[in-house]
Design a protein around this motif. Structure first.
Motif, PDB file in Angstrom:
ATOM      1  N   ALA A   1      26.990  40.220  54.110  1.00 27.32           N
ATOM      2  CA  ALA A   1      27.292  40.200  52.680  1.00 27.32           C
ATOM      3  C   ALA A   1      28.764  40.443  52.362  1.00 27.32           C
ATOM      4  CB  ALA A   1      26.439  41.234  51.951  1.00 27.32           C
ATOM      5  N   VAL A   2      29.626  40.506  53.378  1.00 26.79           N
ATOM      6  CA  VAL A   2      31.042  40.750  53.101  1.00 26.79           C
ATOM      7  C   VAL A   2      31.601  39.648  52.212  1.00 26.79           C
ATOM      8  CG1 VAL A   2      31.373  41.994  55.274  1.00 26.79           C
ATOM      9  CG2 VAL A   2      31.904  39.563  55.167  1.00 26.79           C
ATOM     10  N   LYS A   3      32.544  40.023  51.368  1.00 26.70           N
ATOM     11  CA  LYS A   3      33.158  39.085  50.423  1.00 26.70           C
ATOM     12  C   LYS A   3      34.585  38.708  50.816  1.00 26.70           C
ATOM     13  CE  LYS A   3      29.551  39.277  47.709  1.00 26.70           C
ATOM     14  NZ  LYS A   3      28.600  38.129  47.629  1.00 26.70           N
ATOM     15  N   THR A   4      35.159  39.407  51.765  1.00 30.89           N
ATOM     16  CA  THR A   4      36.536  39.133  52.165  1.00 30.89           C
ATOM     17  C   THR A   4      36.656  37.714  52.714  1.00 30.89           C
ATOM     18  OG1 THR A   4      36.904  41.459  52.661  1.00 30.89           O
ATOM     19  CG2 THR A   4      38.440  39.898  53.624  1.00 30.89           C
ATOM     20  N   ARG A   5      37.681  37.009  52.252  1.00 29.91           N
ATOM     21  CA  ARG A   5      37.893  35.611  52.635  1.00 29.91           C
ATOM     22  C   ARG A   5      39.232  35.450  53.348  1.00 29.91           C
ATOM     23  NH1 ARG A   5      33.311  35.817  51.522  1.00 29.91           N
ATOM     24  NH2 ARG A   5      32.134  34.660  49.931  1.00 29.91           N
ATOM     25  N   ALA A   6      39.271  34.499  54.273  1.00 31.24           N
ATOM     26  CA  ALA A   6      40.503  34.135  54.967  1.00 31.24           C
ATOM     27  C   ALA A   6      40.660  32.626  54.877  1.00 31.24           C
ATOM     28  CB  ALA A   6      40.465  34.592  56.419  1.00 31.24           C
ATOM     29  N   VAL A   7      41.712  32.173  54.212  1.00 29.96           N
ATOM     30  CA  VAL A   7      41.952  30.749  53.993  1.00 29.96           C
ATOM     31  C   VAL A   7      43.151  30.312  54.830  1.00 29.96           C
ATOM     32  CG1 VAL A   7      42.508  28.971  52.302  1.00 29.96           C
ATOM     33  CG2 VAL A   7      41.031  30.904  51.657  1.00 29.96           C
TER      34      VAL A   7
ATOM     35  N   GLY B   1      48.317  25.992  57.047  1.00 30.86           N
ATOM     36  CA  GLY B   1      49.231  25.687  58.139  1.00 30.86           C
ATOM     37  C   GLY B   1      48.993  26.596  59.320  1.00 30.86           C
ATOM     38  N   ASP B   2      50.007  27.363  59.703  1.00 28.89           N
ATOM     39  CA  ASP B   2      49.903  28.240  60.869  1.00 28.89           C
ATOM     40  C   ASP B   2      49.571  29.677  60.492  1.00 28.89           C
ATOM     41  OD1 ASP B   2      50.515  26.178  62.609  1.00 28.89           O
ATOM     42  OD2 ASP B   2      52.676  26.538  62.492  1.00 28.89           O
ATOM     43  N   VAL B   3      49.144  29.900  59.247  1.00 27.29           N
ATOM     44  CA  VAL B   3      48.796  31.260  58.826  1.00 27.29           C
ATOM     45  C   VAL B   3      47.464  31.251  58.086  1.00 27.29           C
ATOM     46  CG1 VAL B   3      51.230  31.908  58.610  1.00 27.29           C
ATOM     47  CG2 VAL B   3      49.971  31.136  56.587  1.00 27.29           C
ATOM     48  N   TYR B   4      46.874  32.420  57.995  1.00 23.61           N
ATOM     49  CA  TYR B   4      45.689  32.643  57.167  1.00 23.61           C
ATOM     50  C   TYR B   4      46.073  33.618  56.065  1.00 23.61           C
ATOM     51  CZ  TYR B   4      42.662  30.538  60.733  1.00 23.61           C
ATOM     52  OH  TYR B   4      42.049  29.671  61.611  1.00 23.61           O
ATOM     53  N   ARG B   5      45.454  33.435  54.891  1.00 21.21           N
ATOM     54  CA  ARG B   5      45.679  34.369  53.795  1.00 21.21           C
ATOM     55  C   ARG B   5      44.356  35.087  53.516  1.00 21.21           C
ATOM     56  NH1 ARG B   5      50.590  34.014  51.793  1.00 21.21           N
ATOM     57  NH2 ARG B   5      51.817  32.128  52.206  1.00 21.21           N
ATOM     58  N   ILE B   6      44.380  36.398  53.711  1.00 21.41           N
ATOM     59  CA  ILE B   6      43.176  37.215  53.600  1.00 21.41           C
ATOM     60  C   ILE B   6      43.170  37.957  52.266  1.00 21.41           C
ATOM     61  CG2 ILE B   6      41.887  39.154  54.589  1.00 21.41           C
ATOM     62  CD1 ILE B   6      42.983  38.412  57.302  1.00 21.41           C
ATOM     63  N   SER B   7      42.034  37.891  51.574  1.00 28.70           N
ATOM     64  CA  SER B   7      41.858  38.607  50.310  1.00 28.70           C
ATOM     65  C   SER B   7      40.479  39.251  50.296  1.00 28.70           C
ATOM     66  CB  SER B   7      42.006  37.667  49.113  1.00 28.70           C
ATOM     67  OG  SER B   7      43.306  37.131  49.044  1.00 28.70           O
TER      68      SER B   7
ATOM     69  N   VAL C   1      47.011  38.471  51.909  1.00 29.05           N
ATOM     70  CA  VAL C   1      47.758  38.990  53.058  1.00 29.05           C
ATOM     71  C   VAL C   1      47.925  37.893  54.102  1.00 29.05           C
ATOM     72  CG1 VAL C   1      47.715  40.655  54.950  1.00 29.05           C
ATOM     73  CG2 VAL C   1      46.971  41.340  52.657  1.00 29.05           C
ATOM     74  N   GLU C   2      49.157  37.630  54.472  1.00 28.83           N
ATOM     75  CA  GLU C   2      49.464  36.542  55.404  1.00 28.83           C
ATOM     76  C   GLU C   2      49.371  37.025  56.850  1.00 28.83           C
ATOM     77  OE1 GLU C   2      53.499  34.229  56.455  1.00 28.83           O
ATOM     78  OE2 GLU C   2      52.774  33.808  54.407  1.00 28.83           O
ATOM     79  N   VAL C   3      48.506  36.372  57.613  1.00 27.68           N
ATOM     80  CA  VAL C   3      48.283  36.729  59.016  1.00 27.68           C
ATOM     81  C   VAL C   3      48.492  35.477  59.871  1.00 27.68           C
ATOM     82  CG1 VAL C   3      46.616  37.612  60.677  1.00 27.68           C
ATOM     83  CG2 VAL C   3      46.600  38.468  58.329  1.00 27.68           C
ATOM     84  N   PRO C   4      49.309  35.551  60.902  1.00 26.28           N
ATOM     85  CA  PRO C   4      49.533  34.366  61.743  1.00 26.28           C
ATOM     86  C   PRO C   4      48.261  33.938  62.469  1.00 26.28           C
ATOM     87  CG  PRO C   4      50.526  36.313  62.738  1.00 26.28           C
ATOM     88  CD  PRO C   4      50.090  36.710  61.358  1.00 26.28           C
ATOM     89  N   ALA C   5      48.131  32.645  62.682  1.00 24.55           N
ATOM     90  CA  ALA C   5      46.938  32.112  63.350  1.00 24.55           C
ATOM     91  C   ALA C   5      46.755  32.710  64.737  1.00 24.55           C
ATOM     92  CB  ALA C   5      47.025  30.590  63.441  1.00 24.55           C
ATOM     93  N   GLU C   6      47.826  33.124  65.368  1.00 30.19           N
ATOM     94  CA  GLU C   6      47.729  33.725  66.699  1.00 30.19           C
ATOM     95  C   GLU C   6      46.996  35.070  66.679  1.00 30.19           C
ATOM     96  OE1 GLU C   6      52.045  35.994  66.994  1.00 30.19           O
ATOM     97  OE2 GLU C   6      51.958  33.824  67.331  1.00 30.19           O
ATOM     98  N   ASN C   7      46.776  35.616  65.471  1.00 30.40           N
ATOM     99  CA  ASN C   7      46.064  36.885  65.343  1.00 30.40           C
ATOM    100  C   ASN C   7      44.579  36.710  65.059  1.00 30.40           C
ATOM    101  OD1 ASN C   7      48.654  37.992  65.629  1.00 30.40           O
ATOM    102  ND2 ASN C   7      48.156  39.687  64.280  1.00 30.40           N
ATOM    103  N   VAL C   8      44.083  35.485  65.113  1.00 28.98           N
ATOM    104  CA  VAL C   8      42.630  35.280  65.089  1.00 28.98           C
ATOM    105  C   VAL C   8      42.084  35.814  66.401  1.00 28.98           C
ATOM    106  CG1 VAL C   8      40.782  33.560  65.102  1.00 28.98           C
ATOM    107  CG2 VAL C   8      42.727  33.288  63.560  1.00 28.98           C
ATOM    108  N   LEU C   9      41.185  36.778  66.333  1.00 31.45           N
ATOM    109  CA  LEU C   9      40.720  37.428  67.550  1.00 31.45           C
ATOM    110  C   LEU C   9      39.997  36.432  68.448  1.00 31.45           C
ATOM    111  CD1 LEU C   9      40.604  40.117  69.049  1.00 31.45           C
ATOM    112  CD2 LEU C   9      38.379  40.521  67.999  1.00 31.45           C
ATOM    113  N   GLY C  10      40.461  36.330  69.673  1.00 29.76           N
ATOM    114  CA  GLY C  10      39.878  35.395  70.621  1.00 29.76           C
ATOM    115  C   GLY C  10      40.429  33.997  70.503  1.00 29.76           C
ATOM    116  N   GLY C  11      41.239  33.757  69.472  1.00 28.66           N
ATOM    117  CA  GLY C  11      41.916  32.472  69.338  1.00 28.66           C
ATOM    118  C   GLY C  11      41.153  31.386  68.627  1.00 28.66           C
ATOM    119  N   LYS C  12      39.944  31.691  68.106  1.00 31.53           N
ATOM    120  CA  LYS C  12      39.202  30.642  67.405  1.00 31.53           C
ATOM    121  C   LYS C  12      38.363  31.239  66.292  1.00 31.53           C
ATOM    122  CE  LYS C  12      35.323  30.673  70.702  1.00 31.53           C
ATOM    123  NZ  LYS C  12      34.490  29.842  71.611  1.00 31.53           N
ATOM    124  N   GLU C  13      38.112  30.412  65.279  1.00 30.62           N
ATOM    125  CA  GLU C  13      37.295  30.833  64.152  1.00 30.62           C
ATOM    126  C   GLU C  13      35.817  30.926  64.541  1.00 30.62           C
ATOM    127  OE1 GLU C  13      37.778  28.372  60.749  1.00 30.62           O
ATOM    128  OE2 GLU C  13      39.966  28.582  60.646  1.00 30.62           O
TER     129      GLU C  13
END
Length: 388
Positions: A142-148, A151-157, A223-235
């Protein structure tokens, strides 16, 4: 083969932690309970002794201890004070997903950060596990936090709640939806540096017990997070990462419940031998001696459940059911033992001048955090029905 003895190394770790709990943690316990002050001085000493981040693998600078050794240490720390122990052990939960699922680069950077050195102010780096939200505790999906992705970053809210070490962490493990339409398969884990712009840390929660622990809300605003910080490297791997961490961390939390119960039992036993009624120590009355017997019996039973679940994890075997056994039984046991310790003390037990009052307050959270006692029973029921 089944064995109940500890190795020489395990006995050494146990003694080191026991001495530290007796000489450093317990003398400071009352102060931190009264003030809610974060125990930086104690954490720094623990880091210097190697008692923090004990499960970080040796190749990244840690001791590389197994779950069983971590449980042995956790019990001793909790015997000293579970609030301080929780502050210490929060790193184990935060690092578990990274140890189990992180890329080599992620492990080197973020595990290395925790073990390689102190911050400029002389205190150790801490970490936090950011999963729970105001409307998503037991129901993680049920978490509502989103990561969009852009380009090479994700924006988390989004907003996280009840985050241990929230204001003290150098980085967070954050669970967010990258594909809300995919159910739990759309959850992704991120490593987020705590000083990233857009992160707002809420006020310290004033809790019933474990007041030394820093518990707060954490808000993420674009919050801007680089794609390299996706844990394990994949969605899409976030659900497995978050749940897999619990199989590693729940035995450690359960061992802390054992440590608290052991402290409560020891206080009750000592008091029962000193306090006299009707011409003899109250320990000689069957009503009290049977309470002490139940305490000792259930503490030992909980410890065996904890050690079995941790041992299975260290053997690389699935321990989901056993971890739930340990967490549920030890949590409920700790509350009962602490309550009975107050009862043994009688009116004195209800006073803040005596240690069992604090232990009673501290015990309750074990039935709530890292999966409530009710959720553990849900897990157990699913496991035993699956086996059938």
């Amino acid at each position: 083969m089944i064995g109940y003895g500890l190795s020489d190394d395990q006995k050494m770790y146990q003694k080191t932690a026991r001495d530290f709990a007796r000489d450093v943690i317990r003398p400071a316990s009352e102060h931190h309970d009264q003030t809610g002050e974060y125990p930086w001085e104690i954490l720094t000493k623990a880091w210097e002794l190697g008692l923090l981040n004990t499960m970080v693998p040796a190749e990244y600078g840690g001791l590389g201890l197994g779950a069983l050794e971590a449980c042995i240490l956790s019990e001793e720390m909790a015997w000293g004070c579970t609030g301080i122990g929780t502050a210490m052990e929060a790193n184990q939960l935060a690092t578990a997903p990274l140890i189990m699922f992180g890329t080599e680069e992620q492990k080197k950077k973020y595990l290395g950060m925790l073990v390689d050195g102190l911050k400029d102010d002389g205190t150790p780096h801490m970490a936090a596990y950011c999963v729970t939200e105001p409307g998503a505790g037991s129901d993680v999906q049920a978490v509502k936090t989103r990561a969009v992705k852009e380009g090479d970053v994700y924006r988390i809210s989004g907003q996280k709640m009840w985050i241990t070490n929230g204001a003290k962490a150098s980085w967070y493990f954050v669970l967010a939806y990258t594909d809300p339409d995919a159910g739990y398969r759309g959850l992704t884990g991120f490593i987020v540096d705590a000083d990233t712009p857009g992160i707002e840390v809420g006020r310290k929660e004033i809790n019933l017990g474990q007041k030394a622990s820093d518990t707060r809300s954490i808000s993420f605003d674009n919050v801007e997070v680089p794609a390299e910080n996706v844990l394990g490297g994949k969605e899409g791997g976030g659900w497995a990462q978050a749940m897999g961490a619990f199989d590693k961390s729940r035995p450690i939390v359960a061992s802390a419940a054992v440590g608290l119960a052991r402290a409560a039992f020891e206080h009750a036993r000592a008091y029962s031998l000193e306090r006299t009624t009707f011409g003899k120590p109250i320990a000689r009355h069957q009503a009290v001696s049977f309470m002490l017997s139940d305490m000792a019996m259930n503490i030992q039973a909980a410890r065996h459940l904890v050690w079995e679940s941790a041992w299975l994890h260290d053997q690389g075997e699935r321990n989901t059911k056993q971890a739930a056994f340990a967490k549920a039984f030890a949590a409920d046991m700790a509350v009962k033992v602490a309550s009975d310790a107050v009862q043994v003390y009688g009116g004195y037990g209800y006073s803040t001048e005596y240690p069992v009052e604090k232990l009673y307050r501290d015990s309750k959270i074990f039935q709530i955090y890292e999966g409530t006692s009710q959720i553990q029973r849900v897990i157990i029921s699913r496991e035993i029905l699956r086996e059938a």
